[in-house]
Write a protein that holds these residues in place. Structure first.
Motif, PDB file in Angstrom:
ATOM      1  N   TYR A 142      10.077 -11.098   4.851  1.00 46.71           N
ATOM      2  CA  TYR A 142       9.985  -9.631   4.945  1.00 46.71           C
ATOM      3  C   TYR A 142       9.284  -9.229   6.244  1.00 46.71           C
ATOM      4  N   VAL A 143       8.196  -9.920   6.551  1.00 43.32           N
ATOM      5  CA  VAL A 143       7.410  -9.595   7.747  1.00 43.32           C
ATOM      6  C   VAL A 143       8.233  -9.805   9.016  1.00 43.32           C
ATOM      7  N   ASN A 144       9.034 -10.869   9.036  1.00 48.50           N
ATOM      8  CA  ASN A 144       9.838 -11.183  10.217  1.00 48.50           C
ATOM      9  C   ASN A 144      11.115 -10.348  10.308  1.00 48.50           C
ATOM     10  N   GLY A 145      11.393  -9.574   9.262  1.00 50.03           N
ATOM     11  CA  GLY A 145      12.584  -8.734   9.284  1.00 50.03           C
ATOM     12  C   GLY A 145      13.844  -9.440   8.839  1.00 50.03           C
ATOM     13  N   ASP A 146      13.705 -10.679   8.329  1.00 47.95           N
ATOM     14  CA  ASP A 146      14.884 -11.418   7.870  1.00 47.95           C
ATOM     15  C   ASP A 146      15.417 -10.847   6.556  1.00 47.95           C
ATOM     16  N   ARG A 147      14.521 -10.302   5.741  1.00 44.82           N
ATOM     17  CA  ARG A 147      14.927  -9.633   4.505  1.00 44.82           C
ATOM     18  C   ARG A 147      14.654  -8.145   4.652  1.00 44.82           C
ATOM     19  N   LYS A 148      15.679  -7.352   4.464  1.00 48.57           N
ATOM     20  CA  LYS A 148      15.553  -5.911   4.707  1.00 48.57           C
ATOM     21  C   LYS A 148      15.524  -5.087   3.430  1.00 48.57           C
ATOM     22  N   THR A 149      15.813  -5.717   2.291  1.00 56.01           N
ATOM     23  CA  THR A 149      15.738  -5.018   1.011  1.00 56.01           C
ATOM     24  C   THR A 149      14.823  -5.791   0.071  1.00 56.01           C
ATOM     25  N   ALA A 150      14.255  -5.086  -0.884  1.00 55.20           N
ATOM     26  CA  ALA A 150      13.309  -5.713  -1.810  1.00 55.20           C
ATOM     27  C   ALA A 150      13.788  -5.568  -3.245  1.00 55.20           C
ATOM     28  N   SER A 151      13.518  -6.591  -4.028  1.00 59.66           N
ATOM     29  CA  SER A 151      13.794  -6.498  -5.460  1.00 59.66           C
ATOM     30  C   SER A 151      12.809  -5.502  -6.063  1.00 59.66           C
ATOM     31  N   TYR A 152      13.100  -5.054  -7.265  1.00 62.61           N
ATOM     32  CA  TYR A 152      12.201  -4.089  -7.906  1.00 62.61           C
ATOM     33  C   TYR A 152      10.832  -4.710  -8.176  1.00 62.61           C
ATOM     34  N   GLN A 153      10.818  -5.988  -8.503  1.00 57.30           N
ATOM     35  CA  GLN A 153       9.542  -6.663  -8.758  1.00 57.30           C
ATOM     36  C   GLN A 153       8.680  -6.676  -7.500  1.00 57.30           C
ATOM     37  N   THR A 154       9.292  -7.014  -6.364  1.00 60.80           N
ATOM     38  CA  THR A 154       8.552  -7.033  -5.100  1.00 60.80           C
ATOM     39  C   THR A 154       8.162  -5.619  -4.683  1.00 60.80           C
ATOM     40  N   ALA A 155       9.051  -4.665  -4.916  1.00 57.78           N
ATOM     41  CA  ALA A 155       8.762  -3.268  -4.567  1.00 57.78           C
ATOM     42  C   ALA A 155       7.533  -2.765  -5.322  1.00 57.78           C
ATOM     43  N   ARG A 156       7.415  -3.174  -6.575  1.00 55.07           N
ATOM     44  CA  ARG A 156       6.243  -2.756  -7.362  1.00 55.07           C
ATOM     45  C   ARG A 156       4.957  -3.317  -6.759  1.00 55.07           C
ATOM     46  N   LEU A 157       5.031  -4.530  -6.217  1.00 51.35           N
ATOM     47  CA  LEU A 157       3.855  -5.112  -5.552  1.00 51.35           C
ATOM     48  C   LEU A 157       3.500  -4.313  -4.299  1.00 51.35           C
ATOM     49  N   PHE A 158       4.522  -3.947  -3.528  1.00 45.98           N
ATOM     50  CA  PHE A 158       4.280  -3.169  -2.313  1.00 45.98           C
ATOM     51  C   PHE A 158       3.599  -1.839  -2.633  1.00 45.98           C
ATOM     52  N   VAL A 159       4.010  -1.227  -3.731  1.00 44.68           N
ATOM     53  CA  VAL A 159       3.465   0.086  -4.092  1.00 44.68           C
ATOM     54  C   VAL A 159       2.105  -0.034  -4.774  1.00 44.68           C
ATOM     55  N   HIS A 160       2.022  -0.882  -5.793  1.00 43.24           N
ATOM     56  CA  HIS A 160       0.809  -0.929  -6.611  1.00 43.24           C
ATOM     57  C   HIS A 160      -0.316  -1.759  -5.985  1.00 43.24           C
ATOM     58  N   VAL A 161       0.033  -2.770  -5.186  1.00 41.99           N
ATOM     59  CA  VAL A 161      -0.999  -3.618  -4.583  1.00 41.99           C
ATOM     60  C   VAL A 161      -1.343  -3.167  -3.165  1.00 41.99           C
ATOM     61  N   LEU A 162      -0.315  -2.840  -2.379  1.00 41.14           N
ATOM     62  CA  LEU A 162      -0.557  -2.471  -0.979  1.00 41.14           C
ATOM     63  C   LEU A 162      -0.672  -0.966  -0.767  1.00 41.14           C
ATOM     64  N   GLY A 163      -0.258  -0.193  -1.760  1.00 49.35           N
ATOM     65  CA  GLY A 163      -0.412   1.256  -1.646  1.00 49.35           C
ATOM     66  C   GLY A 163       0.691   1.964  -0.885  1.00 49.35           C
ATOM     67  N   PHE A 164       1.849   1.300  -0.692  1.00 41.88           N
ATOM     68  CA  PHE A 164       2.969   1.989  -0.049  1.00 41.88           C
ATOM     69  C   PHE A 164       3.440   3.114  -0.967  1.00 41.88           C
ATOM     70  N   SER A 165       3.943   4.178  -0.377  1.00 38.34           N
ATOM     71  CA  SER A 165       4.423   5.293  -1.191  1.00 38.34           C
ATOM     72  C   SER A 165       5.824   5.007  -1.726  1.00 38.34           C
ATOM     73  N   ILE A 166       6.176   5.688  -2.801  1.00 41.18           N
ATOM     74  CA  ILE A 166       7.514   5.545  -3.378  1.00 41.18           C
ATOM     75  C   ILE A 166       8.570   5.915  -2.340  1.00 41.18           C
TER      76      ILE A 166
END
Length: 260
Positions: A142-166
């Motif tokens: 994800y960091v290197n840009g090789d993956r451009k979409t996220a599964s819902y499970q990973t998206a929840r981590l981005f939002v709930h752990v890292l604080g990204f907005s919906i």
């Protein structure tokens, strides 16, 4: 940078001669195809260690190191770059200089959001992966840009752990590209996605099949009032919004030609 570039060129020319003299091609060695690979091989041979020894010391498999040397792998994530530099006691900037020049990361992409977060938090991929309880290799993609979409499970981590907005995450969710044919189906999908709930998650909650949920969202099947209310409750749609979507759908059906 020009002086640095010149120094690297001279260094590589000298090193090629040194390698050809002591390790002629054909004695169990594959020719390196990238400057990074040549540099890594030079460092290893100069230190008189095997690929297995280096790989073990920097925390990767021997096959990974071998692919770096011969140029099949052309990149290093920031963590691995620092570990290799530390092992050979060189500035990591020397390795970074030899990495492929990446295109500018599009603003708003997952790679951009993660890079911004890591910079502001002064975190590495390893420390961020530990915080997210996620595999470092998967996060690196994800960091290197090789993956451009996220599964819902990973998206929840981005939002709930890292604080990204919906709003930041929604464009990057892995989901069906089919367009719902009804206003009600569109409302259900939009509400589900905003809750970071996959089709499978909703199907499990409603105790129906994933295919059934997909058909409901796309407007491929007719459903009764009881089922509709159950779906609306599961994705937190208010009665007012649901009624408005039903009215919009009915209006659109009236405008459809009888021959269609």
């Amino acid at each position: 940078m020009l002086a640095e570039s010149k120094n690297y060129t001279i260094f590589f020319d000298e090193r090629k001669c040194w390698m050809k003299k002591k390790h002629p091609v054909g004695v169990g060695m594959v020719v390196c195809s990238t400057p990074l690979g040549e540099f890594l091989r030079y460092l290893r041979l100069d230190r008189k260690v095997t690929q297995a020894e280096v790989a073990s010391s920097v925390g990767i498999k021997q096959t990974h190191w071998s692919q770096l040397e011969i140029g099949r792998k052309k990149n290093l994530n920031s963590d691995l770059c620092r570990r290799i530099a530390l092992y050979f006691n060189i500035p990591h900037s020397q390795l970074e200089y030899l990495l492929p020049k990446r295109k500018a990361t599009p603003q708003g992409s997952l790679a951009y959001l993660l890079a911004k977060y890591m910079k502001s938090s002064n975190m590495t991929i390893s420390s961020l992966a530990l915080k997210m309880d996620m595999d470092a290799g998967a996060l690196a993609r994800y960091v290197n840009g090789d993956r451009k979409t996220a599964s819902y499970q990973t998206a929840r981590l981005f939002v709930h752990v890292l604080g990204f907005s919906i709003e930041e995450i929604l464009p990057h969710l892995t989901d069906s590209r089919d367009t719902p044919e009804s206003a009600v189906g569109e409302l259900i999908r939009t509400s589900r996605r905003r809750l970071l709930m996959s089709i499978q998650d909703l199907a499990k909650k409603l105790t129906i099949t994933r295919a059934r949920v997909s058909q409901i969202e796309l407007g491929k099947v007719r459903i009764g009032v009881c089922v509709l209310k159950k779906v609306a409750l599961a994705v937190q749609i208010s009665d007012g919004d649901l009624l408005k979507a039903i009215e919009t759908q009915q209006e659109s059906m009236k405008t459809v030609s009888p021959h269609q």
